[in-house]
Design a protein around this motif. Structure first.
Motif, PDB file in Angstrom:
ATOM      1  N   ASN A 105       0.820  -1.210   0.000  1.00 21.85           N
ATOM      2  CA  ASN A 105       0.000   0.000   0.000  1.00 21.85           C
ATOM      3  C   ASN A 105       0.857   1.265   0.000  1.00 21.85           C
ATOM      4  O   ASN A 105       0.499   2.270  -0.624  1.00 21.85           O
ATOM      5  CB  ASN A 105      -0.942  -0.007   1.204  1.00 21.85           C
ATOM      6  CG  ASN A 105      -2.158  -0.889   0.976  1.00 21.85           C
ATOM      7  OD1 ASN A 105      -3.123  -0.486   0.334  1.00 21.85           O
ATOM      8  ND2 ASN A 105      -2.106  -2.113   1.485  1.00 21.85           N
ATOM      9  N   LEU A 106       1.994   1.211   0.684  1.00 26.74           N
ATOM     10  CA  LEU A 106       2.909   2.351   0.663  1.00 26.74           C
ATOM     11  C   LEU A 106       3.473   2.574  -0.737  1.00 26.74           C
ATOM     12  O   LEU A 106       3.635   3.718  -1.182  1.00 26.74           O
ATOM     13  CB  LEU A 106       4.053   2.123   1.655  1.00 26.74           C
ATOM     14  CG  LEU A 106       3.732   2.372   3.133  1.00 26.74           C
ATOM     15  CD1 LEU A 106       4.860   1.846   4.007  1.00 26.74           C
ATOM     16  CD2 LEU A 106       3.519   3.865   3.390  1.00 26.74           C
ATOM     17  N   GLN A 107       3.772   1.486  -1.436  1.00 29.89           N
ATOM     18  CA  GLN A 107       4.295   1.610  -2.796  1.00 29.89           C
ATOM     19  C   GLN A 107       3.245   2.193  -3.743  1.00 29.89           C
ATOM     20  O   GLN A 107       3.578   2.979  -4.639  1.00 29.89           O
ATOM     21  CB  GLN A 107       4.775   0.243  -3.288  1.00 29.89           C
ATOM     22  CG  GLN A 107       6.062  -0.218  -2.609  1.00 29.89           C
ATOM     23  CD  GLN A 107       6.430  -1.648  -2.938  1.00 29.89           C
ATOM     24  OE1 GLN A 107       5.563  -2.483  -3.212  1.00 29.89           O
ATOM     25  NE2 GLN A 107       7.715  -1.955  -2.899  1.00 29.89           N
ATOM     26  N   ASN A 164      11.875   2.234   2.935  1.00 31.74           N
ATOM     27  CA  ASN A 164      13.245   1.772   3.194  1.00 31.74           C
ATOM     28  C   ASN A 164      13.352   1.087   4.551  1.00 31.74           C
ATOM     29  O   ASN A 164      14.024   0.055   4.693  1.00 31.74           O
ATOM     30  CB  ASN A 164      14.220   2.949   3.123  1.00 31.74           C
ATOM     31  CG  ASN A 164      14.424   3.454   1.708  1.00 31.74           C
ATOM     32  OD1 ASN A 164      14.224   2.715   0.745  1.00 31.74           O
ATOM     33  ND2 ASN A 164      14.802   4.712   1.572  1.00 31.74           N
ATOM     34  N   GLU A 165      12.694   1.662   5.554  1.00 29.36           N
ATOM     35  CA  GLU A 165      12.715   1.059   6.888  1.00 29.36           C
ATOM     36  C   GLU A 165      11.966  -0.277   6.896  1.00 29.36           C
ATOM     37  O   GLU A 165      12.357  -1.215   7.594  1.00 29.36           O
ATOM     38  CB  GLU A 165      12.101   2.014   7.914  1.00 29.36           C
ATOM     39  CG  GLU A 165      12.932   3.266   8.167  1.00 29.36           C
ATOM     40  CD  GLU A 165      14.333   2.944   8.660  1.00 29.36           C
ATOM     41  OE1 GLU A 165      14.475   2.070   9.543  1.00 29.36           O
ATOM     42  OE2 GLU A 165      15.290   3.558   8.154  1.00 29.36           O
ATOM     43  N   MET A 166      10.897  -0.366   6.105  1.00 33.81           N
ATOM     44  CA  MET A 166      10.168  -1.628   5.979  1.00 33.81           C
ATOM     45  C   MET A 166      11.060  -2.706   5.375  1.00 33.81           C
ATOM     46  O   MET A 166      11.045  -3.864   5.801  1.00 33.81           O
ATOM     47  CB  MET A 166       8.931  -1.434   5.097  1.00 33.81           C
ATOM     48  CG  MET A 166       7.847  -0.563   5.706  1.00 33.81           C
ATOM     49  SD  MET A 166       6.917  -1.408   6.988  1.00 33.81           S
ATOM     50  CE  MET A 166       6.071  -2.637   6.030  1.00 33.81           C
ATOM     51  N   ASN A 167      11.851  -2.314   4.373  1.00 29.21           N
ATOM     52  CA  ASN A 167      12.780  -3.266   3.751  1.00 29.21           C
ATOM     53  C   ASN A 167      13.806  -3.761   4.769  1.00 29.21           C
ATOM     54  O   ASN A 167      14.141  -4.953   4.798  1.00 29.21           O
ATOM     55  CB  ASN A 167      13.494  -2.616   2.564  1.00 29.21           C
ATOM     56  CG  ASN A 167      12.568  -2.401   1.376  1.00 29.21           C
ATOM     57  OD1 ASN A 167      11.580  -3.110   1.214  1.00 29.21           O
ATOM     58  ND2 ASN A 167      12.885  -1.419   0.551  1.00 29.21           N
ATOM     59  N   GLU A 168      14.308  -2.847   5.599  1.00 28.51           N
ATOM     60  CA  GLU A 168      15.268  -3.234   6.632  1.00 28.51           C
ATOM     61  C   GLU A 168      14.633  -4.197   7.629  1.00 28.51           C
ATOM     62  O   GLU A 168      15.249  -5.183   8.052  1.00 28.51           O
ATOM     63  CB  GLU A 168      15.787  -1.989   7.367  1.00 28.51           C
ATOM     64  CG  GLU A 168      16.759  -1.150   6.563  1.00 28.51           C
ATOM     65  CD  GLU A 168      18.018  -1.914   6.190  1.00 28.51           C
ATOM     66  OE1 GLU A 168      18.570  -2.625   7.062  1.00 28.51           O
ATOM     67  OE2 GLU A 168      18.435  -1.833   5.024  1.00 28.51           O
ATOM     68  N   LEU A 225       6.241  12.576  -0.213  1.00 28.63           N
ATOM     69  CA  LEU A 225       6.926  11.532  -0.977  1.00 28.63           C
ATOM     70  C   LEU A 225       8.194  11.074  -0.259  1.00 28.63           C
ATOM     71  O   LEU A 225       8.466   9.872  -0.161  1.00 28.63           O
ATOM     72  CB  LEU A 225       7.278  12.050  -2.373  1.00 28.63           C
ATOM     73  CG  LEU A 225       8.093  11.096  -3.264  1.00 28.63           C
ATOM     74  CD1 LEU A 225       7.321   9.804  -3.516  1.00 28.63           C
ATOM     75  CD2 LEU A 225       8.462  11.769  -4.580  1.00 28.63           C
ATOM     76  N   LYS A 226       8.944  12.030   0.265  1.00 31.63           N
ATOM     77  CA  LYS A 226      10.186  11.689   0.967  1.00 31.63           C
ATOM     78  C   LYS A 226       9.903  10.835   2.201  1.00 31.63           C
ATOM     79  O   LYS A 226      10.617   9.865   2.483  1.00 31.63           O
ATOM     80  CB  LYS A 226      10.924  12.971   1.360  1.00 31.63           C
ATOM     81  CG  LYS A 226      12.315  12.722   1.911  1.00 31.63           C
ATOM     82  CD  LYS A 226      13.053  14.033   2.141  1.00 31.63           C
ATOM     83  CE  LYS A 226      14.465  13.758   2.668  1.00 31.63           C
ATOM     84  NZ  LYS A 226      15.214  15.023   2.889  1.00 31.63           N
ATOM     85  N   LYS A 227       8.845  11.183   2.931  1.00 33.40           N
ATOM     86  CA  LYS A 227       8.494  10.414   4.131  1.00 33.40           C
ATOM     87  C   LYS A 227       8.038   9.003   3.765  1.00 33.40           C
ATOM     88  O   LYS A 227       8.384   8.032   4.443  1.00 33.40           O
ATOM     89  CB  LYS A 227       7.398  11.145   4.913  1.00 33.40           C
ATOM     90  CG  LYS A 227       7.888  12.409   5.607  1.00 33.40           C
ATOM     91  CD  LYS A 227       6.757  13.123   6.333  1.00 33.40           C
ATOM     92  CE  LYS A 227       7.276  14.385   7.012  1.00 33.40           C
ATOM     93  NZ  LYS A 227       6.195  15.138   7.692  1.00 33.40           N
ATOM     94  N   ILE A 228       7.267   8.891   2.692  1.00 35.11           N
ATOM     95  CA  ILE A 228       6.806   7.570   2.239  1.00 35.11           C
ATOM     96  C   ILE A 228       7.998   6.699   1.863  1.00 35.11           C
ATOM     97  O   ILE A 228       8.075   5.522   2.233  1.00 35.11           O
ATOM     98  CB  ILE A 228       5.839   7.715   1.043  1.00 35.11           C
ATOM     99  CG1 ILE A 228       4.524   8.355   1.501  1.00 35.11           C
ATOM    100  CG2 ILE A 228       5.565   6.351   0.397  1.00 35.11           C
ATOM    101  CD1 ILE A 228       3.632   8.797   0.357  1.00 35.11           C
ATOM    102  N   GLN A 229       8.954   7.273   1.130  1.00 37.55           N
ATOM    103  CA  GLN A 229      10.132   6.514   0.710  1.00 37.55           C
ATOM    104  C   GLN A 229      10.992   6.107   1.905  1.00 37.55           C
ATOM    105  O   GLN A 229      11.566   5.015   1.921  1.00 37.55           O
ATOM    106  CB  GLN A 229      10.948   7.334  -0.293  1.00 37.55           C
ATOM    107  CG  GLN A 229      10.239   7.493  -1.632  1.00 37.55           C
ATOM    108  CD  GLN A 229      10.940   8.447  -2.576  1.00 37.55           C
ATOM    109  OE1 GLN A 229      11.677   9.350  -2.138  1.00 37.55           O
ATOM    110  NE2 GLN A 229      10.727   8.275  -3.868  1.00 37.55           N
TER     111      GLN A 229
END
Length: 248
Positions: free
Chosen positions: A39-41, A67-71, A59-63
């Motif tokens: 949903n974030l994507q 990134n934190e989700m990926n970590e 947009l910057k906050k979403i990205q």
């Protein structure tokens, strides 16, 4: 003697129970995380062409969150591998082939980092009763650390050979080495000298090797490089290994 065997059985049962519990927990966490990330994507796509500064900040906050989700997903994956690293499914395999597959996998990354891979495999090693996927994971963890230790390029030298009562996998890099006071700490769960390291890679490697009845030896000198040697006992030779060789 019976008491010792009973203790070992109970310990294995407890390890299995913990692995199953950890695996179930990780899967339960990963499912909602995947939904949140998806949903974030989708939200990110809507803001890919921001019309004003407010949308740029959004947009910057979403990205950042993605990134934190990926970590977080990487941490969960590492934890799952760690929890399963003592549950073996052993079959006759060539350790040369297992190591070769790992090196083929990392070759593009090594090339991009100007790292030359040198391989010296003993062609006469027999098939061993190993969990191929877990052993590959153990080797991969060491190899990735070696690549990360050579940001300016270098050499990765990998050997397999017989030595006494063991069959060995030796992985040497020409990186920045490991300080003496940190050489014991690298095996501790969650210890990492890397900014985004989970601290589970080498402890997972240790658990996998120990589960195979093996050992790991570390030699390192700062600014010169590091060498890991995985030793697997010869009693893991498969019976009738010559027949198994001829069958493929």
């Amino acid at each position: 003697m019976e008491s010792a065997n009973l203790d070992m059985t109970n310990e294995k049962q407890e390890d299995t129970w913990i692995s199953q519990l950890a695996g179930g927990l990780v899967h339960e966490l990963k499912n909602p995380l995947s939904t949140i990330k998806m949903n974030l994507q989708l939200l990110e796509e809507e803001f890919m062409k921001p019309q004003n500064r407010k949308e740029e900040r959004a947009l910057k906050k979403i990205q950042t969150i993605i990134n934190e989700m990926n970590e977080l997903q990487n941490i969960l994956d590492d934890f799952l591998r760690f929890s399963k690293s003592q549950t073996l499914e052993c079959h006759p395999h060539s350790i040369n082939k297992a190591v070769e597959e790992v090196l083929d996998f990392v070759e593009p990354e090594a090339f991009l980092n100007n790292i030359q891979i040198r391989k010296h495999f003993d062609p006469h090693l027999p098939l061993l009763a190993i969990d191929k996927n877990l052993l590959k994971q153990a080797v991969l963890n060491i190899v990735l650390n070696a690549i990360q230790a050579m940001p300016d390029g270098g050499e990765l030298i990998v050997r397999t050979f017989a030595n006494g009562n063991d069959y060995c996998i030796e992985i040497t890099d020409t990186g920045y080495g490991i300080a003496k006071d940190k050489q014991d700490k690298i095996w501790e769960v969650y210890y990492s000298s890397k900014k985004k390291g989970t601290g589970l890679g080498l402890p997972t490697t240790m658990r996998i090797v120990k589960a195979h009845g093996g050992t790991i030896q570390l030699e390192s000198e700062e600014n010169k490089g590091t060498q890991f040697t995985i030793r697997l006992p010869k009693h893991r030779i498969c019976k009738d290994h010559e027949t198994l060789h001829s069958q493929g």
